[in-house]
Design a protein around this motif. Structure first.
Motif, PDB file in Angstrom:
ATOM      1  N   LEU A 185       0.822  -1.202   0.000  1.00  0.00           N
ATOM      2  CA  LEU A 185       0.000   0.000   0.000  1.00  0.00           C
ATOM      3  C   LEU A 185       0.860   1.257   0.000  1.00  0.00           C
ATOM      4  N   ALA A 186       2.025   1.186   0.653  1.00  0.00           N
ATOM      5  CA  ALA A 186       2.861   2.385   0.811  1.00  0.00           C
ATOM      6  C   ALA A 186       3.664   2.724  -0.441  1.00  0.00           C
ATOM      7  N   LEU A 187       4.048   1.706  -1.213  1.00  0.00           N
ATOM      8  CA  LEU A 187       4.966   1.937  -2.336  1.00  0.00           C
ATOM      9  C   LEU A 187       4.530   3.049  -3.293  1.00  0.00           C
ATOM     10  N   PRO A 188       3.265   3.067  -3.740  1.00  0.00           N
ATOM     11  CA  PRO A 188       2.892   4.144  -4.673  1.00  0.00           C
ATOM     12  C   PRO A 188       3.122   5.538  -4.083  1.00  0.00           C
ATOM     13  N   TYR A 189       2.817   5.712  -2.795  1.00  0.00           N
ATOM     14  CA  TYR A 189       3.016   7.025  -2.169  1.00  0.00           C
ATOM     15  C   TYR A 189       4.497   7.313  -1.957  1.00  0.00           C
ATOM     16  N   MET A 190       5.261   6.267  -1.668  1.00  0.00           N
ATOM     17  CA  MET A 190       6.704   6.459  -1.542  1.00  0.00           C
ATOM     18  C   MET A 190       7.294   6.857  -2.889  1.00  0.00           C
ATOM     19  N   GLU A 191       6.769   6.265  -3.965  1.00  0.00           N
ATOM     20  CA  GLU A 191       7.213   6.648  -5.308  1.00  0.00           C
ATOM     21  C   GLU A 191       6.899   8.112  -5.582  1.00  0.00           C
ATOM     22  N   ASP A 192       5.688   8.539  -5.196  1.00  0.00           N
ATOM     23  CA  ASP A 192       5.311   9.943  -5.399  1.00  0.00           C
ATOM     24  C   ASP A 192       6.287  10.855  -4.659  1.00  0.00           C
ATOM     25  N   LEU A 193       6.605  10.495  -3.416  1.00  0.00           N
ATOM     26  CA  LEU A 193       7.521  11.304  -2.612  1.00  0.00           C
ATOM     27  C   LEU A 193       8.901  11.347  -3.249  1.00  0.00           C
ATOM     28  N   TYR A 194       9.341  10.193  -3.737  1.00  0.00           N
ATOM     29  CA  TYR A 194      10.646  10.157  -4.377  1.00  0.00           C
ATOM     30  C   TYR A 194      10.654  11.027  -5.628  1.00  0.00           C
ATOM     31  N   ALA A 242       4.978  17.557   2.385  1.00  0.00           N
ATOM     32  CA  ALA A 242       4.961  16.480   1.383  1.00  0.00           C
ATOM     33  C   ALA A 242       4.770  15.133   2.082  1.00  0.00           C
ATOM     34  N   LEU A 243       5.533  14.930   3.163  1.00  0.00           N
ATOM     35  CA  LEU A 243       5.433  13.678   3.923  1.00  0.00           C
ATOM     36  C   LEU A 243       4.043  13.506   4.531  1.00  0.00           C
ATOM     37  N   LEU A 244       3.531  14.579   5.120  1.00  0.00           N
ATOM     38  CA  LEU A 244       2.210  14.504   5.771  1.00  0.00           C
ATOM     39  C   LEU A 244       1.120  14.172   4.760  1.00  0.00           C
ATOM     40  N   THR A 245       1.244  14.743   3.562  1.00  0.00           N
ATOM     41  CA  THR A 245       0.265  14.470   2.515  1.00  0.00           C
ATOM     42  C   THR A 245       0.280  12.987   2.142  1.00  0.00           C
ATOM     43  N   ALA A 246       1.486  12.448   1.926  1.00  0.00           N
ATOM     44  CA  ALA A 246       1.608  11.030   1.552  1.00  0.00           C
ATOM     45  C   ALA A 246       1.134  10.134   2.696  1.00  0.00           C
ATOM     46  N   GLU A 249       9.658   2.320 -11.154  1.00  0.00           N
ATOM     47  CA  GLU A 249       8.847   3.491 -10.795  1.00  0.00           C
ATOM     48  C   GLU A 249       8.622   4.380 -12.012  1.00  0.00           C
ATOM     49  N   ASP A 250       9.691   4.591 -12.807  1.00  0.00           N
ATOM     50  CA  ASP A 250       9.554   5.413 -14.006  1.00  0.00           C
ATOM     51  C   ASP A 250       8.507   4.803 -14.937  1.00  0.00           C
ATOM     52  N   LEU A 251       8.595   3.483 -15.113  1.00  0.00           N
ATOM     53  CA  LEU A 251       7.648   2.796 -15.999  1.00  0.00           C
ATOM     54  C   LEU A 251       6.227   2.923 -15.477  1.00  0.00           C
ATOM     55  N   TYR A 252       6.084   2.788 -14.168  1.00  0.00           N
ATOM     56  CA  TYR A 252       4.754   2.904 -13.582  1.00  0.00           C
ATOM     57  C   TYR A 252       4.214   4.321 -13.773  1.00  0.00           C
ATOM     58  N   ALA A 253       5.095   5.316 -13.543  1.00  0.00           N
ATOM     59  CA  ALA A 253       4.667   6.707 -13.696  1.00  0.00           C
ATOM     60  C   ALA A 253       4.261   7.002 -15.136  1.00  0.00           C
ATOM     61  N   ALA A 254       4.983   6.390 -16.078  1.00  0.00           N
ATOM     62  CA  ALA A 254       4.722   6.675 -17.489  1.00  0.00           C
ATOM     63  C   ALA A 254       3.493   5.940 -18.014  1.00  0.00           C
ATOM     64  N   THR A 255       3.179   4.781 -17.433  1.00  0.00           N
ATOM     65  CA  THR A 255       2.112   3.950 -18.016  1.00  0.00           C
ATOM     66  C   THR A 255       0.929   3.709 -17.076  1.00  0.00           C
ATOM     67  N   ARG A 256       1.169   3.812 -15.747  1.00  0.00           N
ATOM     68  CA  ARG A 256       0.135   3.486 -14.752  1.00  0.00           C
ATOM     69  C   ARG A 256      -0.338   2.034 -14.873  1.00  0.00           C
ATOM     70  N   GLU A 257       0.509   1.173 -15.437  1.00  0.00           N
ATOM     71  CA  GLU A 257       0.184  -0.250 -15.527  1.00  0.00           C
ATOM     72  C   GLU A 257       0.988  -1.019 -14.473  1.00  0.00           C
ATOM     73  N   ASN A 258       0.614  -2.267 -14.227  1.00  0.00           N
ATOM     74  CA  ASN A 258       1.388  -3.125 -13.334  1.00  0.00           C
ATOM     75  C   ASN A 258       2.761  -3.372 -13.939  1.00  0.00           C
TER      76      ASN A 258
END
Lengths: 253, 253
Positions: A87-96, A234-238, B93-102
């Motif tokens: 569950l956390a990975l997508p938000y961690m990606e956003d933060l990164y 940024a952290l609080l939002t994620a 992460e780049d691929l996910y950001a670019a495509t939003r696919e698994n």
């Protein structure tokens, strides 16, 4: 592993051999494994051989051993870190993506901060944490969050165990630590300034599930000298988005 | 684990108990563990109790068991998936950001595709893989890549073991599979069209280290009906960047 007065069982010896790899040394010799597990070489040799046969350990061409793929696969079935990190990975990606800093997620385990996930860029500076590593609560950003929002007995235990000085900036005075934790409870944000390693600074916030703090999310940098707390929003939002997802998942159970 | 004619050793029994969790069932009763491990209840009860005492398994309030945090921590020390996924994550992460696919990363293990990392968005559809899961080579995109660029004996073994039909679209004819693998070697891109699960399509490419294919990277979607191969350039770009990083790391060793 049972009564310390009784000799360890075979299962206890097997666990001791596997736990020899916990400090994070990826390759160990048979002698080193036996020393850490407290086993005579003959016993260690036989059990390590069985573990290699079962794919739990791997023997390398130079004769040393490392954790095998089969053990990795079984460990990866552990529910708690898996669900949280999924569950956390997508938000961690956003933060990164937004900060290009090291992003970390930790939970409380054995009075330490246990890192369940970490993202770092291909060119970001190395930091001291690894996934599945444990770091002290009083000297890390995530640790201070887990301490501040944990039960009061936790802080008592950590102080009683001794506040180890990792750098000249580590907080080792119990009174100062308690005051810092009160401030963190107040503001909802923790920070460190070269308290775990020189040159590293961090900012961390709690992740809640059904109102209870279940993890801490942090950014760690070696680059910025300014006010790290500017990274807090940024952290609080994620963390809030992750908390909502955790609540939604908990609702399904 | 050892000579099948001789009774299993205690270490063998411990490994059998832990391996009972491998099929991915996160919670098992004692009866289920013993059935899978082929152990009498009394022996199983005693060993499971020792594994709980050591933190390798956890006992839940309802009396069932799951993999413990300590075992997760030891498994996470395995070098091969850790190094590969650490280097691969930023590109995934780049691929996910670019495509939003698994986005998925798999290696060859025991003649199967072993998934070492997977990214999926908070709202993307569930797919059949999990981290540390193994799926058949002939029915998945990553599997076909690993098969196409693996040794010829691998294809012979997989065909001899029987090409299981997962959906009406799975390739189960050895001649057709060999022709498909030749095309993949030619083009450097593999695809599946509902061959593992109905509604799912994928595209996959090889990840090389020092010229040798060491992993496969894929995108899996349930949304697109068009030519999946249009996603190949994004995958190839990420795979090339990852290959450069792997070569650079290998140079340090």
């Amino acid at each position: 592993m049972g009564d310390p007065a009784s000799p360890p069982s075979v299962a206890g010896k097997v666990m001791a051999i596997l736990a020899a790899f916990l400090p994070g040394d990826v390759r160990l010799t048979l002698t080193e494994i036996c020393r850490r597990a407290g086993l005579p070489l003959s016993t260690g040799h036989r059990l390590v051989g069985e573990l290699v046969g079962g794919g739990f350990l791997e023997r390398l061409p130079d004769g040393s051993y490392r954790v095998g793929m089969r053990l990795w696969r079984i460990g990866a079935q552990a529910t708690e870190p898996r669900e949280l990190r999924e569950l956390a990975l997508p938000y961690m990606e956003d933060l990164y993506a937004a900060t290009r800093e090291n992003v970390q997620l930790a939970v409380l385990s054995d009075d330490q901060a246990l890192y369940v996930e970490r993202l770092r860029g291909p060119r970001s500076v190395p930091i001291v944490t690894r996934v599945a590593a444990e770091l002290p609560l009083h000297a890390t950003g995530v640790g201070k969050v887990l301490l501040a929002f944990g039960p009061p007995e936790l802080t008592d235990r950590v102080i009683a165990a001794g506040l180890h000085r990792h750098t000249p900036h580590t907080i080792t005075d119990p009174v100062r630590l308690r005051a810092e934790l009160a401030r963190i409870r107040d503001s909802g944000v923790a920070g460190t300034d070269e308290e775990m390693s020189l040159g590293s600074r961090s900012v961390a916030v709690p992740v809640r599930s059904r109102g209870r703090v279940v993890a801490a999310l942090s950014l760690v940098t070696r680059r910025h000298a300014g006010d790290m707390r500017l990274l807090a929003p940024a952290l609080l939002t994620a963390a809030r988005a992750l908390s909502r997802d955790l609540d939604a998942e908990a609702g399904f159970r």
